[in-house]
Design an enzyme around this catalytic site. Structure first.
Site, PDB file in Angstrom:
ATOM      1  N   HIS A   1       0.860  -1.181   0.000  1.00 45.26           N
ATOM      2  CA  HIS A   1       0.000   0.000   0.000  1.00 45.26           C
ATOM      3  C   HIS A   1       0.896   1.231   0.000  1.00 45.26           C
ATOM      4  O   HIS A   1       1.938   1.253   0.644  1.00 45.26           O
ATOM      5  CB  HIS A   1      -0.903   0.012   1.230  1.00 45.26           C
ATOM      6  CG  HIS A   1      -1.915  -1.093   1.234  1.00 45.26           C
ATOM      7  ND1 HIS A   1      -3.049  -1.046   0.462  1.00 45.26           N
ATOM      8  CD2 HIS A   1      -1.948  -2.278   1.882  1.00 45.26           C
ATOM      9  CE1 HIS A   1      -3.745  -2.157   0.650  1.00 45.26           C
ATOM     10  NE2 HIS A   1      -3.091  -2.928   1.520  1.00 45.26           N
TER      11      HIS A   1
ATOM     12  N   CYS B   1      -2.403   4.710  -4.687  1.00 44.27           N
ATOM     13  CA  CYS B   1      -2.993   3.365  -4.754  1.00 44.27           C
ATOM     14  C   CYS B   1      -4.063   3.303  -5.842  1.00 44.27           C
ATOM     15  O   CYS B   1      -4.112   2.334  -6.613  1.00 44.27           O
ATOM     16  CB  CYS B   1      -3.616   2.970  -3.415  1.00 44.27           C
ATOM     17  SG  CYS B   1      -2.458   2.235  -2.247  1.00 44.27           S
TER      18      CYS B   1
END
Length: 109
Positions: free
Chosen positions: A22, A34
């Protein structure tokens, strides 16, 4: 951090890729890094199938996506798939140029 791994054969053709992690650029639901990486990679897998008929072996779960090509004969379809995958690498590289603290691309041969 998002780690993108691109795996190439001896001719530098892309055989598979994986994306893991992430970005942590912003809180969940607002993370543009993201979102950008997801849009580019999932869009590429979908485009390969829709435009060439080639179905990648793709696996996706929270914070992870991988895609592997089936064995293809070199020809027009192979070239189209490679163009789409190289386009994905260009788009991810552009994200890396702007947000390198949050994404890293590694290429393997």
């Amino acid at each position: 951090m998002i780690i993108v791994q691109i795996f190439r054969d001896e001719d530098r053709n892309i055989e598979r890729f994986s994306i893991e992690g992430h970005a942590n650029f912003a809180k969940r639901g607002e993370d543009i890094v993201c979102a950008g990486v997801s849009a580019v990679t999932v869009g590429t897998v979908n485009s390969i199938e829709a435009l060439t008929g080639v179905e990648m072996d793709a696996k996706m779960k929270n914070g992870f996506l991988s895609g592997s090509l089936p064995v293809l004969k070199k020809g027009e379809t192979f070239s189209q798939v490679q163009l789409l995958l190289e386009s994905m690498v260009v788009m991810l590289s552009n994200i890396e140029e702007s947000y390198g603290k949050y994404i890293q691309i590694q290429q393997h041969q």
